[in-house]
Design a protein around this motif. Structure first.
Motif, PDB file in Angstrom:
ATOM      1  N   PHE A  10       1.380   8.827  -3.600  1.00 32.23           N
ATOM      2  CA  PHE A  10       0.093   8.343  -4.082  1.00 32.23           C
ATOM      3  C   PHE A  10      -0.619   9.407  -4.898  1.00 32.23           C
ATOM      4  O   PHE A  10      -0.642  10.577  -4.529  1.00 32.23           O
ATOM      5  CB  PHE A  10      -0.802   7.921  -2.921  1.00 32.23           C
ATOM      6  N   GLY A  11      -1.234   8.974  -5.997  1.00 27.40           N
ATOM      7  CA  GLY A  11      -2.008   9.867  -6.842  1.00 27.40           C
ATOM      8  C   GLY A  11      -3.377  10.144  -6.240  1.00 27.40           C
ATOM      9  O   GLY A  11      -3.741   9.613  -5.181  1.00 27.40           O
ATOM     10  N   LEU A  18      -6.472   1.619  -4.035  1.00 27.65           N
ATOM     11  CA  LEU A  18      -6.848   0.589  -3.064  1.00 27.65           C
ATOM     12  C   LEU A  18      -7.299  -0.698  -3.752  1.00 27.65           C
ATOM     13  O   LEU A  18      -7.107  -1.791  -3.210  1.00 27.65           O
ATOM     14  CB  LEU A  18      -7.934   1.119  -2.130  1.00 27.65           C
ATOM     15  N   SER A  19      -7.876  -0.580  -4.940  1.00 25.64           N
ATOM     16  CA  SER A  19      -8.300  -1.792  -5.661  1.00 25.64           C
ATOM     17  C   SER A  19      -7.096  -2.599  -6.150  1.00 25.64           C
ATOM     18  O   SER A  19      -7.187  -3.814  -6.305  1.00 25.64           O
ATOM     19  CB  SER A  19      -9.219  -1.427  -6.832  1.00 25.64           C
ATOM     20  N   VAL A  20      -5.978  -1.929  -6.387  1.00 30.43           N
ATOM     21  CA  VAL A  20      -4.765  -2.588  -6.875  1.00 30.43           C
ATOM     22  C   VAL A  20      -3.843  -3.001  -5.721  1.00 30.43           C
ATOM     23  O   VAL A  20      -2.970  -3.854  -5.882  1.00 30.43           O
ATOM     24  CB  VAL A  20      -4.013  -1.640  -7.848  1.00 30.43           C
ATOM     25  N   ARG A  21      -4.058  -2.439  -4.550  1.00 28.46           N
ATOM     26  CA  ARG A  21      -3.145  -2.658  -3.426  1.00 28.46           C
ATOM     27  C   ARG A  21      -2.898  -4.125  -3.081  1.00 28.46           C
ATOM     28  O   ARG A  21      -1.740  -4.500  -2.829  1.00 28.46           O
ATOM     29  CB  ARG A  21      -3.613  -1.879  -2.198  1.00 28.46           C
ATOM     30  N   PRO A  22      -3.913  -4.995  -3.068  1.00 27.68           N
ATOM     31  CA  PRO A  22      -3.601  -6.402  -2.737  1.00 27.68           C
ATOM     32  C   PRO A  22      -2.571  -7.023  -3.694  1.00 27.68           C
ATOM     33  O   PRO A  22      -1.664  -7.724  -3.247  1.00 27.68           O
ATOM     34  CB  PRO A  22      -4.961  -7.094  -2.838  1.00 27.68           C
ATOM     35  N   GLU A  23      -2.688  -6.745  -4.991  1.00 27.25           N
ATOM     36  CA  GLU A  23      -1.718  -7.265  -5.963  1.00 27.25           C
ATOM     37  C   GLU A  23      -0.334  -6.660  -5.734  1.00 27.25           C
ATOM     38  O   GLU A  23       0.679  -7.359  -5.832  1.00 27.25           O
ATOM     39  CB  GLU A  23      -2.168  -6.939  -7.386  1.00 27.25           C
ATOM     40  N   HIS A  24      -0.310  -5.352  -5.448  1.00 32.17           N
ATOM     41  CA  HIS A  24       0.949  -4.665  -5.156  1.00 32.17           C
ATOM     42  C   HIS A  24       1.630  -5.299  -3.954  1.00 32.17           C
ATOM     43  O   HIS A  24       2.830  -5.601  -3.984  1.00 32.17           O
ATOM     44  CB  HIS A  24       0.655  -3.180  -4.901  1.00 32.17           C
ATOM     45  N   ARG A  25       0.881  -5.564  -2.903  1.00 35.92           N
ATOM     46  CA  ARG A  25       1.466  -6.148  -1.695  1.00 35.92           C
ATOM     47  C   ARG A  25       1.924  -7.584  -1.916  1.00 35.92           C
ATOM     48  O   ARG A  25       2.942  -8.005  -1.360  1.00 35.92           O
ATOM     49  CB  ARG A  25       0.489  -6.026  -0.522  1.00 35.92           C
ATOM     50  N   GLY A  41       6.583   0.080   3.552  1.00 35.79           N
ATOM     51  CA  GLY A  41       5.402   0.450   4.320  1.00 35.79           C
ATOM     52  C   GLY A  41       4.913   1.838   3.962  1.00 35.79           C
ATOM     53  O   GLY A  41       5.674   2.684   3.485  1.00 35.79           O
ATOM     54  N   PRO A  42       3.605   2.056   4.199  1.00 35.21           N
ATOM     55  CA  PRO A  42       3.008   3.358   3.897  1.00 35.21           C
ATOM     56  C   PRO A  42       3.308   4.377   4.990  1.00 35.21           C
ATOM     57  O   PRO A  42       3.597   4.016   6.136  1.00 35.21           O
ATOM     58  CB  PRO A  42       1.514   3.051   3.848  1.00 35.21           C
ATOM     59  N   TYR A  43       3.239   5.626   4.615  1.00 37.37           N
ATOM     60  CA  TYR A  43       3.329   6.703   5.600  1.00 37.37           C
ATOM     61  C   TYR A  43       2.036   6.739   6.404  1.00 37.37           C
ATOM     62  O   TYR A  43       0.958   6.389   5.896  1.00 37.37           O
ATOM     63  CB  TYR A  43       3.549   8.060   4.920  1.00 37.37           C
ATOM     64  N   ALA A  44       2.130   7.174   7.644  1.00 39.01           N
ATOM     65  CA  ALA A  44       0.966   7.205   8.536  1.00 39.01           C
ATOM     66  C   ALA A  44      -0.146   8.110   8.008  1.00 39.01           C
ATOM     67  O   ALA A  44      -1.321   7.866   8.276  1.00 39.01           O
ATOM     68  CB  ALA A  44       1.386   7.649   9.934  1.00 39.01           C
ATOM     69  N   ASP A  45       0.217   9.128   7.237  1.00 38.43           N
ATOM     70  CA  ASP A  45      -0.811  10.046   6.726  1.00 38.43           C
ATOM     71  C   ASP A  45      -1.416   9.580   5.397  1.00 38.43           C
ATOM     72  O   ASP A  45      -2.235  10.276   4.798  1.00 38.43           O
ATOM     73  CB  ASP A  45      -0.257  11.465   6.584  1.00 38.43           C
ATOM     74  N   ALA A  49       4.397   6.081   0.415  1.00 34.30           N
ATOM     75  CA  ALA A  49       5.064   4.961   1.084  1.00 34.30           C
ATOM     76  C   ALA A  49       6.556   5.042   0.803  1.00 34.30           C
ATOM     77  O   ALA A  49       7.002   5.784  -0.070  1.00 34.30           O
ATOM     78  CB  ALA A  49       4.506   3.640   0.575  1.00 34.30           C
ATOM     79  N   LEU A  50       7.307   4.238   1.549  1.00 37.22           N
ATOM     80  CA  LEU A  50       8.736   4.117   1.350  1.00 37.22           C
ATOM     81  C   LEU A  50       9.066   2.640   1.199  1.00 37.22           C
ATOM     82  O   LEU A  50       8.593   1.810   1.976  1.00 37.22           O
ATOM     83  CB  LEU A  50       9.510   4.700   2.543  1.00 37.22           C
ATOM     84  N   ILE A  51       9.867   2.333   0.172  1.00 35.13           N
ATOM     85  CA  ILE A  51      10.323   0.961  -0.037  1.00 35.13           C
ATOM     86  C   ILE A  51      11.836   1.002  -0.187  1.00 35.13           C
ATOM     87  O   ILE A  51      12.366   1.820  -0.946  1.00 35.13           O
ATOM     88  CB  ILE A  51       9.697   0.329  -1.294  1.00 35.13           C
ATOM     89  N   VAL A  52      12.522   0.131   0.533  1.00 38.05           N
ATOM     90  CA  VAL A  52      13.976   0.015   0.405  1.00 38.05           C
ATOM     91  C   VAL A  52      14.255  -1.264  -0.380  1.00 38.05           C
ATOM     92  O   VAL A  52      13.847  -2.353   0.026  1.00 38.05           O
ATOM     93  CB  VAL A  52      14.671  -0.016   1.784  1.00 38.05           C
ATOM     94  N   TYR A  53      14.912  -1.089  -1.512  1.00 39.75           N
ATOM     95  CA  TYR A  53      15.237  -2.193  -2.412  1.00 39.75           C
ATOM     96  C   TYR A  53      16.741  -2.444  -2.424  1.00 39.75           C
ATOM     97  O   TYR A  53      17.532  -1.533  -2.182  1.00 39.75           O
ATOM     98  CB  TYR A  53      14.872  -1.834  -3.860  1.00 39.75           C
TER      99      TYR A  53
END
Length: 93
Positions: A10-11, A18-25, A41-45, A49-53
């Motif tokens: 994350f930058g 966070l404003s873009v997150r709903p569209e991303h999800r 899913g996102p990292y706890a901290d 995040a990690l995504i497996v494609y």
């Protein structure tokens, strides 16, 4: 088909992300339905995040990533690694 572990870093502009997150999800959910995203899913901290494609190849995966709202918003760095899982409950041998 190949599998890829993609790390999102994350930058600094959390508010924009966070404003873009709903569209991303929503986008990721559509990819889950198509069998392209196997886990996400996102990292706890909250640093990334990690995504497996699953995709035909890295070029195809890059097209999928380019269509992700996080890409057009430029709120993450994408680190792509082809992954060869050997064991796991969801693996199709």
């Amino acid at each position: 088909m190949a599998r890829f572990a993609v790390e999102l870093v994350f930058g600094p502009d959390r508010e924009k992300r966070l404003s873009v997150r709903p569209e991303h999800r929503e986008y990721l959910a559509s990819l889950v339905e198509k069998g392209v995203v196997l886990a996400s899913g996102p990292y706890a901290d909250d640093t990334g995040a990690l995504i497996v494609y699953e995709a035909a190849d890295e070029a195809s995966l890059k097209e999928v990533i380019a269509a992700d709202p996080y890409s057009s918003a430029n709120v993450t760095e994408w680190r792509i690694r082809e992954w060869s899982p050997l064991m796991g409950l969801w693996l199709n041998d």
